[in-house]
Design an enzyme around this catalytic site. Structure first.
Site, short mmCIF file in Angstrom:
data_model
loop_
_atom_site.label_atom_id
_atom_site.label_comp_id
_atom_site.label_asym_id
_atom_site.label_seq_id
_atom_site.Cartn_x
_atom_site.Cartn_y
_atom_site.Cartn_z
N HIS A 136 0.85 -1.18 0.00
CA HIS A 136 0.00 0.00 0.00
C HIS A 136 0.89 1.23 0.00
O HIS A 136 2.12 1.14 0.13
CB HIS A 136 -0.96 0.00 1.19
CG HIS A 136 -2.17 -0.86 0.99
ND1 HIS A 136 -3.12 -0.57 0.03
CD2 HIS A 136 -2.57 -2.01 1.60
CE1 HIS A 136 -4.07 -1.50 0.07
NE2 HIS A 136 -3.76 -2.38 1.00
N ASP A 166 0.04 7.14 -3.34
CA ASP A 166 -1.05 6.78 -4.25
C ASP A 166 -1.34 7.86 -5.28
O ASP A 166 -1.44 7.58 -6.48
CB ASP A 166 -2.33 6.51 -3.46
CG ASP A 166 -2.36 5.12 -2.84
OD1 ASP A 166 -1.47 4.31 -3.16
OD2 ASP A 166 -3.28 4.84 -2.05
#
Length: 383
Positions: A136, A166
């Site tokens: 992540h 991200d």
């Protein structure tokens, strides 16, 4: 707060994008293209994606349309390839090899549409020792050294939500890559290609200036010790009397002079160029800020060039006079949200539709894109 109504579509009007549903940076990249006017068709899977929020409030799916396709069904890949044949761009965020196993990998898609830009969004990239591993945002920015720069010395690194990895290192680099590849595909003799956007690559690239400063001896390889990472007493945040915070950043001397004057410590503050007295300077600044509320300090620094601003919450920010004047946030369908950015003088972008509900646009897309093989799955459509 402005409502967008029936505003123009934006500079990418006429561009068709297929988004294979996922979470995180892929949907955000597709949203950005949709904000800029592209016709983005999100291919949702029956049952939805993991970690998903209420589809009616998932703002990363605004300005898109949704169709339901089960890629594991016998006719699923063919339906996607029919869309691909008519598209300019495809975005997928699977682990390496998954799209190929599903029958919608680059080879299959480019065989149907040689001018297609095939955008791949991953954390680790399409190759390398970690390519197959789960991860992540925090994993990717940790490995690139980016996370190590954020936070106070002697304390654990501060997690910057999932903005740095991200979205900054992932989504935005994917969009830049897609637009560059799209430009190439549309030039005489140009072809489609694969864009491999890895968050580790983007997050590392974001720190290019810092690496240059490190090489030049102008950056110490430890957090909270440098000009721009909170180590400097005139570049950081300070608590006010009411428990709120003010952000301070007067790096240039003329701005700093105005800052200490308005703060009321111009005659007593230690020399800012004496690094040995930075802790003393920080204490002096902190003590002064604790004497008034955030609202009071905001008024003191209003209309100054001292580079001081109140630290607003997410709910407070849309009401700030500057952001309200610029319509930086808009309201659409009862949801307050950031407006599309950047801005264009000739082809303005806008929020045209709310979040696409899974499968709600299957029939319309089948007609508009001339893909009769798509079919509506009513039981999986969110009402």
């Amino acid at each position: 707060m402005a409502s967008t109504g029936n505003d123009p579509r934006g500079p990418l009007d006429g561009t068709r994008v297929v988004e294979l549903a996922g979470i995180g940076p892929g949907p955000f990249a597709a949203m950005l293209l949709a904000d800029l006017g592209a016709d983005v068709v999100r291919v949702d899977r029956p049952g939805g994606a993991g970690l998903g929020i209420d589809p009616a409030r998932d703002l990363t799916n605004r300005n898109k349309r949704s169709v339901l396709v089960d890629l594991k069904a016998p006719d699923g890949p063919a339906a996607v390839l029919d869309l691909v044949e008519r598209a300019d761009v495809l975005i997928e965020g699977y682990r390496p090899g998954v799209a190929e196993r599903l029958g919608v990998g680059p080879d299959a898609c480019l065989a149907r549409n040689p001018r297609l830009v095939y955008g791949r969004m991953t954390g680790w990239g399409q190759d390398g020792p970690l390519a197959e591993r789960a991860g992540h945002d925090i994993s990717y920015i940790a490995l690139t050294g980016t996370l190590s720069m954020i936070g106070r010395p002697g304390e654990p690194p501060t997690v910057p939500a999932n903005l740095v990895g991200d979205y900054a290192g992932g989504s935005l680099y994917l969009v830049v890559g897609i637009l560059a590849a799209l430009q190439h595909a549309r030039t005489p003799g140009g072809t489609g290609q694969v864009v491999d956007a890895a968050i580790v690559d983007g997050a590392a690239h974001l720190a290019t200036m810092i690496h240059g400063m490190l090489a030049a001896g102008g950056w110490q390889d430890r957090r909270g010790s440098n000009l721009l990472d909170g180590g400097c007493p005139f570049y950081g945040s300070y608590e006010t009397a009411d428990g709120e915070y003010m952000a301070v950043g007067p790096l240039e001397q003329r701005f700093y002079d105005e800052f200490v004057r308005l703060l009321g410590i111009a005659d007593t503050a230690p020399d800012r160029n004496d690094l040995a007295r930075w802790d003393e300077l920080r204490t002096a600044v902190a003590d002064r800020f604790r004497t008034r509320t955030r609202a009071e300090w905001t008024e003191v620094f209003d209309e100054s060039d001292a580079c001081v601003a109140p630290v607003l919450s997410l709910r407070e920010a849309p009401r700030h006079p500057h952001l309200a004047a610029r319509a930086t946030f808009v309201e659409h369908g009862g949801l307050t949200q950031p407006a599309p950015a950047p801005r264009f003088s000739a082809t303005p972008a806008s929020v045209r539709t709310g979040p696409a509900l899974p499968g709600a646009d299957t029939e319309a897309v089948a007609a508009d894109w001339d893909v009769p093989g798509l079919r509506t799955t009513r039981k999986d459509t969110t009402d």
